[in-house]
Design an enzyme around this catalytic site. Structure first.
Site, PDB file in Angstrom:
ATOM      1  N   LEU A   1       0.791  -1.234   0.000  1.00 48.11           N
ATOM      2  CA  LEU A   1       0.000   0.000   0.000  1.00 48.11           C
ATOM      3  C   LEU A   1       0.826   1.289   0.000  1.00 48.11           C
ATOM      4  CD1 LEU A   1      -3.001  -1.027   2.304  1.00 48.11           C
ATOM      5  CD2 LEU A   1      -2.760  -1.244  -0.176  1.00 48.11           C
ATOM      6  N   ASP A   2       2.148   1.178  -0.099  1.00 46.77           N
ATOM      7  CA  ASP A   2       2.950   2.382  -0.345  1.00 46.77           C
ATOM      8  C   ASP A   2       4.138   2.024  -1.237  1.00 46.77           C
ATOM      9  OD1 ASP A   2       3.592   5.060  -0.267  1.00 46.77           O
ATOM     10  OD2 ASP A   2       4.640   4.953   1.666  1.00 46.77           O
ATOM     11  N   LEU A   3       3.836   1.282  -2.298  1.00 44.68           N
ATOM     12  CA  LEU A   3       4.887   0.893  -3.235  1.00 44.68           C
ATOM     13  C   LEU A   3       5.297   2.113  -4.051  1.00 44.68           C
ATOM     14  CD1 LEU A   3       6.466  -1.562  -4.463  1.00 44.68           C
ATOM     15  CD2 LEU A   3       4.727  -1.568  -6.256  1.00 44.68           C
TER      16      LEU A   3
ATOM     17  N   THR B   1       1.282   7.556  -1.237  1.00 43.66           N
ATOM     18  CA  THR B   1       2.093   8.598  -1.840  1.00 43.66           C
ATOM     19  C   THR B   1       1.385   9.064  -3.104  1.00 43.66           C
ATOM     20  OG1 THR B   1       4.059   7.583  -0.917  1.00 43.66           O
ATOM     21  CG2 THR B   1       4.394   9.120  -2.750  1.00 43.66           C
TER      22      THR B   1
END
Lengths: 246, 466
Positions: free
Chosen positions: B134-136, B175
């Site tokens: 969920l924040d790749l 992001t």
């Protein structure tokens, strides 16, 4: 320390035997029974005598609202629960009732409070079935962890100071983490009358070193329990609901 | 707790060097007498008045990282007691940060494909462990000789554990340049969100541009629900059509159309010739003002645009199926039975994908016959037979591929293909144990013994008795 927590046996011999066999395999350091040994089910004598033996072996055992009703007579219960308690009282001897009368409403172990319903007014049997009730439960004690039963639906409430608790339905056999910065209310599912849609008997295994708690599920012969409920003339629904876990 | 500095000793870990650190935590090289490998300590910055999300983010990261294993995450060593002295100790990962490599974007197509496969393989491994990152983003990917290593699980979600972070807030977490549309709307439950982020990374590597920019506001991030990015080929015309197809397939807003499995992204990047370029893409034109205004006031419509979570598809059945079939005989009942079983597996999931494989035995001693007695290519004959075998499945061309593989050992050929392509389920036949077939029967035995996935072995009823 590893503690097996069983609650709401409800005079269900088949479920209790299956759960206790699983407890034996897990070999916990302690066993706690959170109350409601009797009510609804067809084997109240078995349930009380089993609990008595476990207590003499070092287990903790608390009083539940159905146990209280067995002593004093039913008041304010649903019709099925009411009928079942009247029948239960006919089965029990004075010695059985005397044992129930010795049971406390709550108990403490290092870092935790154990109670049948809620730390808030334990003798009035409020249900911890949503966040607000969990917050009220935590507000009534300093313990970082409250273990309770009563709703028959396993649930964990995670609370940070000054915030409404967050609820989580623990998955069977998956250890759920307990957090060092939170307080928790763990509602343990029922051994003898699960109501979360899974008919398998439920109990919890708490591991204080690992800071984890798991809901263990054990399938048992619900047909046999339902048959006995029918034989004793208890309400049919009390047998039917065991097959579907509602 | 004191401010950490070089030389500080925390639970036996000695801090030796300060590394690149973010706003939420400081990172340190560290040593510990019990560990000979180099370590990293991540220490959250918890000043008085720190937002609770920082604490919950650390709590989430420790809870999830502790449960992860494998070579695509830094090995977890220990976590400090959050109430006393919070930190996460992990193995130091030596490699090149993807963010550094990507400064040179646009990158050559071969480089985009190589890096894309590496990240997709790492994601597939993470997703297999029930975790969505969920924040790749490039900052959170380290390229090492052994593959990609994914870093920073502070926003991650474990499907079997409480989502303490998501419960704290429904604000988008991620992001801006890489966040998936469903995350913008507060849905943290779908590993397909990582595939969207992977699509953003592939897009950026290919074109040198971020597909959605870096919007600073929630409405800005929501634009990606309604506005498709410019197609990569419009920015860099030399981009192959198949690569654009893969990228846009990752970036589908409707999760019913997006890749559900990272392994399938890796597969398509490895087999560009199998990628079917869609004829109907969602329109890139801006929707009319009335439609946009309507959408803005209709939350329900936003959720409808996202489509159903891809999780249901992932759980419905295998994504990539390998059917290994001997098509050298005519009207073979065993081949028909393999076909029937393959159909049952395919039917479980509408976006599943079938690789049909047949092995052409090469001889070790004699020269292998490349043409039959009529002078026709044996290879082509087999390919024709294989396609004829699969025809009754009526699969669209983007759901099936055909492979005639020349090999000495059929079992080895099947196993190698399955491993290399991250196959989820193999279907193959077992002949009766007659003298002639004994050798063929051993193919299934070996595949069952050595495959790293499920294997269905099909045998005609009653045929085992010789």
């Amino acid at each position: 320390m590893r503690i097996a927590v069983l609650t709401d046996l409800h005079a269900n011999r088949e479920a209790t035997e299956a759960a206790l066999a699983a407890v034996e395999r897990l070999a916990p350091d302690r066993i706690a029974l959170l109350g409601d040994l009797v009510g609804y089910g067809p084997d109240p004598v078995y349930a009380i005598e089993t609990a008595e033996r476990m207590v003499s072996d070092g287990a903790l055992c608390l009083l539940g609202n159905h146990d209280e009703a067995a002593i004093t007579g039913p008041s304010g219960m649903t019709p099925h629960a009411h009928d079942a308690i009247l029948w239960t009282r006919e089965q029990l001897s004075a010695a059985h009732l005397a044992f129930l009368a010795t049971l406390p409403l709550s108990a403490e172990l290092p870092g935790m409070l154990l109670v049948h319903a809620s730390a808030r007014t334990p003798g009035k049997w409020p249900y911890v079935s949503q966040e607000k009730a969990a917050a009220e439960c935590l507000a009534a004690t300093d313990a970082p962890l409250v273990l309770c039963g009563h709703t028959h639906v396993p649930m964990i409430y995670y609370a940070l100071p000054g915030r409404e608790p967050v609820r989580f339905s623990p998955l069977p056999h998956v250890a759920a983490p307990l957090s060092a910065i939170r307080r928790h209310v763990v509602v343990v599912g029922a051994v003898g009358q699960p109501r979360d849609g899974n008919p398998a008997a439920c109990f919890a295994l708490l591991d204080t070193e690992r800071a984890e708690i798991s809901m263990i599920r054990v399938p048992y012969d619900t047909q046999e329990t339902a048959r006995k409920i029918g034989v004793h003339g208890l309400p049919d629904w009390l047998g039917l609901r065991l097959h579907i876990g509602r | 707790m004191e401010t950490p500095r070089i030389g500080s000793v925390i639970d036996g870990f000695t801090l030796t060097e300060r590394l690149r650190s973010g706003a939420m935590a400081t990172l340190w090289r560290a040593t510990h007498p019990d560990h000979d490998r180099p370590l990293v300590l991540k220490i959250p910055i918890l000043d008085p008045g720190t937002d609770v999300s920082v604490i919950v983010g650390y709590e989430t990261e420790a809870m999830i990282h502790k449960r992860l294993s494998g070579r695509h995450v830094p090995r977890f060593v220990s976590a400090g007691d959050l109430a006393r002295i919070p930190y996460i100790a992990m193995e130091f990962v030596a490699g090149t940060p993807l963010a550094e490599t990507m400064r040179a974007a646009p990158l050559p197509v071969e480089e985009v494909v190589r890096i894309g496969i590496t990240i997709a393989v790492a994601l597939a491994d993470l997703h297999r462990q029930n975790v969505a990152h969920l924040d790749l983003k490039p900052d959170n990917v380290m390229m090492t000789p052994a593959g990609a290593v994914l870093l920073d699980f502070g926003l991650s979600r474990h499907a079997e554990l409480p989502d303490l972070l998501g419960e704290e807030s429904s604000a988008p977490m991620g992001t801006a340049a890489y966040i998936a549309p469903e995350q913008v709307l507060g849905d943290r439950s779908d590993a397909a969100s990582d595939i969207f982020a992977l699509g953003c990374i592939l897009y950026q590597m290919t074109t040198g541009e971020e597909p959605f920019g870096r919007p600073a506001t929630v409405p800005g991030m929501k634009r990606r629900l309604y506005h498709a990015p410019r197609p990569p080929r419009a920015i860099r015309s030399e981009t192959p059509a198949w690569l654009e197809e893969i990228i846009l397939h990752c970036l589908e807003v409707d999760r019913g159309r997006r890749y559900a499995d990272a392994a399938k992204v890796a597969f398509d990047l490895r087999h560009p010739e199998q990628v079917v370029v869609a004829r109907h893409r969602r329109p890139t034109a801006t929707p009319g003002l009335a439609k946009r205004l309507l959408a803005r006031f209709q939350k329900r419509e936003e959720a409808a645009i996202l489509g159903p979570s891809a999780r249901a598809r992932r759980e419905a059945g295998p994504s990539i199926i390998l059917a290994a079939v001997d098509v050298s005989g005519e009207h073979d009942r065993l081949a028909q039975a393999i076909l029937a079983e393959t159909k049952r597996l395919l039917d479980a999931r509408e976006d599943s994908w079938l690789a049909c494989l047949t092995v052409l035995r090469t001889e070790i001693i004699r020269e292998t016959q490349s043409v039959d007695e009529h002078g026709r290519s044996v290879y082509i004959n087999r390919l024709v037979a294989l396609k004829d075998w699969a025809r009754p499945l009526h699969l669209r061309e983007d759901r099936v591929s055909y492979h005639v593989i020349e090999a000495v050992s059929a079992a080895d050929a099947i196993l190698t293909y399955a491993d290399h392509n991250d196959i989820d389920h193999i279907v193959l036949g077992a002949r009766s144990s007659s003298a002639v077939r004994r050798h063929l029967g051993s193919v299934s035995t070996k595949v069952v013994a050595e495959a790293h996935c499920s294997v269905s072995v099909i045998r005609l009823k009653g045929s085992a008795a010789s």
